[in-house]
Write an enzyme that holds these catalytic residues in place. Structure first.
Site, mmCIF file in Angstrom:
data_model
loop_
_atom_site.group_PDB
_atom_site.id
_atom_site.type_symbol
_atom_site.label_atom_id
_atom_site.label_comp_id
_atom_site.label_asym_id
_atom_site.label_seq_id
_atom_site.Cartn_x
_atom_site.Cartn_y
_atom_site.Cartn_z
ATOM 1 N N ARG A 141 8.926 1.801 -12.027
ATOM 2 C CA ARG A 141 8.736 0.471 -11.435
ATOM 3 C C ARG A 141 9.586 -0.585 -12.142
ATOM 4 O O ARG A 141 9.649 -1.742 -11.702
ATOM 5 C CB ARG A 141 7.256 0.052 -11.520
ATOM 6 C CG ARG A 141 6.324 0.883 -10.663
ATOM 7 C CD ARG A 141 4.870 0.495 -10.892
ATOM 8 N NE ARG A 141 4.429 -0.625 -10.086
ATOM 9 C CZ ARG A 141 3.692 -0.521 -8.979
ATOM 10 N NH1 ARG A 141 3.303 0.657 -8.536
ATOM 11 N NH2 ARG A 141 3.321 -1.587 -8.303
ATOM 12 N N TYR A 144 12.248 -3.036 -10.640
ATOM 13 C CA TYR A 144 11.699 -4.192 -9.917
ATOM 14 C C TYR A 144 11.069 -5.179 -10.906
ATOM 15 O O TYR A 144 11.426 -6.361 -10.926
ATOM 16 C CB TYR A 144 10.658 -3.681 -8.922
ATOM 17 C CG TYR A 144 10.045 -4.743 -8.034
ATOM 18 C CD1 TYR A 144 10.757 -5.290 -6.972
ATOM 19 C CD2 TYR A 144 8.735 -5.182 -8.243
ATOM 20 C CE1 TYR A 144 10.183 -6.249 -6.144
ATOM 21 C CE2 TYR A 144 8.156 -6.130 -7.420
ATOM 22 C CZ TYR A 144 8.881 -6.665 -6.369
ATOM 23 O OH TYR A 144 8.307 -7.618 -5.545
ATOM 24 N N ASP A 272 1.118 2.783 -11.977
ATOM 25 C CA ASP A 272 0.437 2.023 -10.925
ATOM 26 C C ASP A 272 -0.635 1.149 -11.609
ATOM 27 O O ASP A 272 -1.533 1.677 -12.264
ATOM 28 C CB ASP A 272 -0.228 3.019 -9.970
ATOM 29 C CG ASP A 272 -0.579 2.412 -8.637
ATOM 30 O OD1 ASP A 272 0.161 2.634 -7.669
ATOM 31 O OD2 ASP A 272 -1.608 1.718 -8.561
ATOM 32 N N ARG A 276 -5.640 -5.884 -10.473
ATOM 33 C CA ARG A 276 -4.796 -7.063 -10.274
ATOM 34 C C ARG A 276 -5.556 -8.108 -9.463
ATOM 35 O O ARG A 276 -6.149 -7.778 -8.443
ATOM 36 C CB ARG A 276 -3.523 -6.671 -9.537
ATOM 37 C CG ARG A 276 -2.574 -7.839 -9.426
ATOM 38 C CD ARG A 276 -1.374 -7.508 -8.614
ATOM 39 N NE ARG A 276 -0.491 -6.571 -9.263
ATOM 40 C CZ ARG A 276 0.307 -5.757 -8.601
ATOM 41 N NH1 ARG A 276 0.291 -5.729 -7.299
ATOM 42 N NH2 ARG A 276 1.113 -4.959 -9.251
HETATM 43 P P1 NAD Z 1 10.777 -7.282 2.579
HETATM 44 O O1 NAD Z 1 11.323 -6.014 2.056
HETATM 45 O O2 NAD Z 1 10.175 -7.301 3.934
HETATM 46 O O3 NAD Z 1 11.889 -8.428 2.541
HETATM 47 C C1 NAD Z 1 12.963 -8.446 1.641
HETATM 48 C C2 NAD Z 1 14.214 -8.882 2.407
HETATM 49 O O4 NAD Z 1 15.310 -8.960 1.492
HETATM 50 C C3 NAD Z 1 14.619 -7.865 3.484
HETATM 51 O O5 NAD Z 1 14.910 -8.548 4.675
HETATM 52 C C4 NAD Z 1 15.844 -7.185 2.906
HETATM 53 O O6 NAD Z 1 16.715 -6.693 3.884
HETATM 54 C C5 NAD Z 1 16.429 -8.316 2.086
HETATM 55 N N1 NAD Z 1 17.303 -7.862 0.994
HETATM 56 C C6 NAD Z 1 17.055 -6.881 0.084
HETATM 57 N N2 NAD Z 1 18.072 -6.763 -0.771
HETATM 58 C C7 NAD Z 1 19.000 -7.696 -0.407
HETATM 59 C C8 NAD Z 1 20.272 -8.070 -0.908
HETATM 60 N N3 NAD Z 1 20.812 -7.439 -1.961
HETATM 61 N N4 NAD Z 1 20.949 -9.063 -0.276
HETATM 62 C C9 NAD Z 1 20.416 -9.677 0.790
HETATM 63 N N5 NAD Z 1 19.211 -9.366 1.313
HETATM 64 C C10 NAD Z 1 18.501 -8.389 0.711
HETATM 65 O O7 NAD Z 1 9.726 -7.786 1.485
HETATM 66 P P2 NAD Z 1 8.754 -9.045 1.467
HETATM 67 O O8 NAD Z 1 7.394 -8.537 1.302
HETATM 68 O O9 NAD Z 1 9.059 -9.966 2.597
HETATM 69 O O10 NAD Z 1 9.177 -9.720 0.093
HETATM 70 C C11 NAD Z 1 9.996 -10.879 0.039
HETATM 71 C C12 NAD Z 1 10.140 -11.324 -1.410
HETATM 72 O O11 NAD Z 1 8.849 -11.637 -1.949
HETATM 73 C C13 NAD Z 1 10.744 -10.264 -2.328
HETATM 74 O O12 NAD Z 1 11.607 -10.887 -3.248
HETATM 75 C C14 NAD Z 1 9.544 -9.691 -3.051
HETATM 76 O O13 NAD Z 1 9.886 -9.211 -4.328
HETATM 77 C C15 NAD Z 1 8.632 -10.905 -3.137
HETATM 78 N N6 NAD Z 1 7.218 -10.475 -3.254
HETATM 79 C C16 NAD Z 1 6.558 -9.976 -2.161
HETATM 80 C C17 NAD Z 1 5.246 -9.559 -2.303
HETATM 81 C C18 NAD Z 1 4.447 -9.029 -1.138
HETATM 82 O O14 NAD Z 1 3.301 -8.608 -1.355
HETATM 83 N N7 NAD Z 1 4.926 -9.037 0.081
HETATM 84 C C19 NAD Z 1 4.609 -9.636 -3.547
HETATM 85 C C20 NAD Z 1 5.333 -10.110 -4.630
HETATM 86 C C21 NAD Z 1 6.638 -10.556 -4.467
HETATM 87 N N1 UDP Z 2 -1.702 2.913 -2.258
HETATM 88 C C1 UDP Z 2 -2.493 3.937 -1.737
HETATM 89 N N2 UDP Z 2 -2.082 4.536 -0.588
HETATM 90 C C2 UDP Z 2 -0.957 4.173 0.083
HETATM 91 C C3 UDP Z 2 -0.164 3.124 -0.448
HETATM 92 C C4 UDP Z 2 -0.564 2.535 -1.622
HETATM 93 O O1 UDP Z 2 -3.531 4.292 -2.311
HETATM 94 O O2 UDP Z 2 -0.675 4.771 1.134
HETATM 95 C C5 UDP Z 2 -2.156 2.236 -3.486
HETATM 96 C C6 UDP Z 2 -1.101 2.142 -4.576
HETATM 97 O O3 UDP Z 2 -1.100 3.299 -5.378
HETATM 98 C C7 UDP Z 2 -1.579 0.904 -5.321
HETATM 99 C C8 UDP Z 2 -2.179 0.035 -4.231
HETATM 100 O O4 UDP Z 2 -2.489 0.908 -3.151
HETATM 101 O O5 UDP Z 2 -2.589 1.236 -6.246
HETATM 102 C C9 UDP Z 2 -1.256 -1.063 -3.761
HETATM 103 O O6 UDP Z 2 -0.019 -0.461 -3.450
HETATM 104 P P1 UDP Z 2 1.194 -1.252 -2.795
HETATM 105 O O7 UDP Z 2 2.342 -0.312 -2.748
HETATM 106 O O8 UDP Z 2 0.767 -1.889 -1.527
HETATM 107 O O9 UDP Z 2 1.484 -2.461 -3.784
HETATM 108 P P2 UDP Z 2 1.585 -2.605 -5.387
HETATM 109 O O10 UDP Z 2 1.286 -1.312 -6.045
HETATM 110 O O11 UDP Z 2 2.980 -3.056 -5.615
HETATM 111 O O12 UDP Z 2 0.551 -3.624 -5.690
#
Ligand code: NAD
Ligand code: UDP
Length: 313
Positions: A141, A144, A272, A276
């Site tokens: 992980r 990221y 994992d 949280r």
């Molecule tokens: P997502 O994967 O749907 O969106 C990410 C977007 O970024 C996609 O459209 C992808 O094509 C684009 N992208 C990836 N790499 C790129 C690059 N090198 N250049 C240009 N575009 C690029 O994910 P999301 O859930 O919409 O997440 C959006 C942002 O929010 C991310 O930065 C993610 O880390 C952050 N975030 C999301 C969550 C969540 O739960 N959804 C939680 C924490 C942080």
């Molecule tokens: N998870 C799961 N089954 C799935 C996908 C995810 O049990 O099909 C679990 C995963 O192991 C984690 C939690 O659900 O404990 C949240 O996972 P997700 O990938 O949505 O987000 P993150 O781990 O980044 O919070």
């Protein structure tokens, strides 16, 4: 009316942000390389004269005239960000350096989409912004987590050195319509499995917890943070503090979809996080923000969306 750049604008969160900022009367540039995003997410915005789509990778420099930048570009689902980990960390680090370069040239405010992953597998619960986290720097992980941590560092250094106007949103698990069918995150996986009456895949025992924020609440929080007149430059948690065990999430989704799915248990991925939950006291005080949509309401809206998509297929 502002000129706003949203990197990752064709993704899940980005597409809702594009839509909301256009509805508020702004000019919006959606920049995306479509790695995990899709044109389908923004197709309904294409005819808007104030909307522009740019296919570009944030790993390379980009020029435009803008007032605000939301830097969301980065794959967010573990399966996608682990697929090409070097590209993931380059996206976070080179991406923020390039977008800061643009912000400097335009004197724009830049908001970085950071993440609860900066807390890693946390020893403090719920997580407050003052907690420095417990992150494995060399695990699967890390591309990221450490990429996002380093992006925060770069933002703060530029702020201290040249007074760059920055915002750092630590986004906790967010869900809703427009998550890709192959996204792999837990809410969309469980909903799709339940709607198809396929086995619900729990990783580990399901005792791990998360707290899920509905997309409209997250978009409100991000826009409020960007526009706060309090000039707050430090990281801020945004999320819904309604914590739930993953096993209970599975049962709730089975109930809401009236599904016949069985629950199956699979290996827990490495590192994992066990628990949280965001402490959002600061966001509440600073932005007068808290989520309005509870988990059951948000899941119902998301289930409606996926039911339509699956029936279309
Ligand atoms: P997502 O994967 O749907 O969106 C990410 C977007 O970024 C996609 O459209 C992808 O094509 C684009 N992208 C990836 N790499 C790129 C690059 N090198 N250049 C240009 N575009 C690029 O994910 P999301 O859930 O919409 O997440 C959006 C942002 O929010 C991310 O930065 C993610 O880390 C952050 N975030 C999301 C969550 C969540 O739960 N959804 C939680 C924490 C942080
Ligand atoms: N998870 C799961 N089954 C799935 C996908 C995810 O049990 O099909 C679990 C995963 O192991 C984690 C939690 O659900 O404990 C949240 O996972 P997700 O990938 O949505 O987000 P993150 O781990 O980044 O919070």
């Amino acid at each position: 009316m502002k000129r706003i750049l949203i990197t990752g604008g064709a993704g899940f969160i980005g597409s809702f942000l594009c839509e909301r900022l256009l509805n508020d009367g702004n000019n919006v540039i959606c920049l995306d390389n479509f790695y995990t995003g899709s044109k389908d997410n923004i197709r309904h915005l294409i005819d808007n004269k104030r909307f522009e789509i740019v296919r570009h990778d944030v790993i390379s420099d980009y020029a435009a005239e803008v007032d605000q930048i939301y830097n969301l570009a980065c794959p967010a689902s573990p399966i996608h960000y682990q697929q090409d980990p070097i590209n993931t960390i380059k996206t976070s680090i080179l991406g923020i350096i390039n977008m800061i370069g643009l912000a400097r040239r335009c004197k724009a405010t830049i908001l970085q989409a950071s993440t609860s992953e900066v807390y890693g597998d946390p020893n403090i619960h719920p997580q407050t912004e003052s907690y420095w986290g417990n992150v494995n720097p060399i695990g699967i992980r890390s591309c990221y987590d450490e990429g996002k941590r380093c992006a925060e560092t770069i933002m703060m250094d530029y702020h201290r050195k040249i007074n760059l106007n920055i915002r750092i949103a630590r986004i906790f698990n967010t869900y809703g319509p427009r998550m890709a069918l192959n996204d792999g995150r837990v809410t969309s996986n469980f909903i799709i499995q339940a709607l198809k009456n396929e086995p619900i895949t729990i990783y580990g025992t399901g005792d791990q917890t998360r707290a899920f924020c509905y997309i409209s609440d997250m978009v409100d929080g991000l826009i409020k943070l960007m526009n706060t007149d309090k000039n707050y430059v430090y990281p801020l948690n945004l999320g819904n503090p309604q914590e739930i065990k993953i096993i209970d999430l599975a049962k709730l989704i089975i109930k809401l979809t009236n599904s016949n799915s069985e629950i199956i248990f699979m290996d827990l991925p490495q590192d994992d996080p066990v628990k949280r939950n965001p402490d959002i006291t600061l966001a509440n005080e600073l932005l007068d923000w808290k989520p309005n949509i509870n988990l059951e309401q948000g899941l119902e809206l998301t289930i409606d969306y996926f039911a339509k998509i699956i029936n279309k297929d």
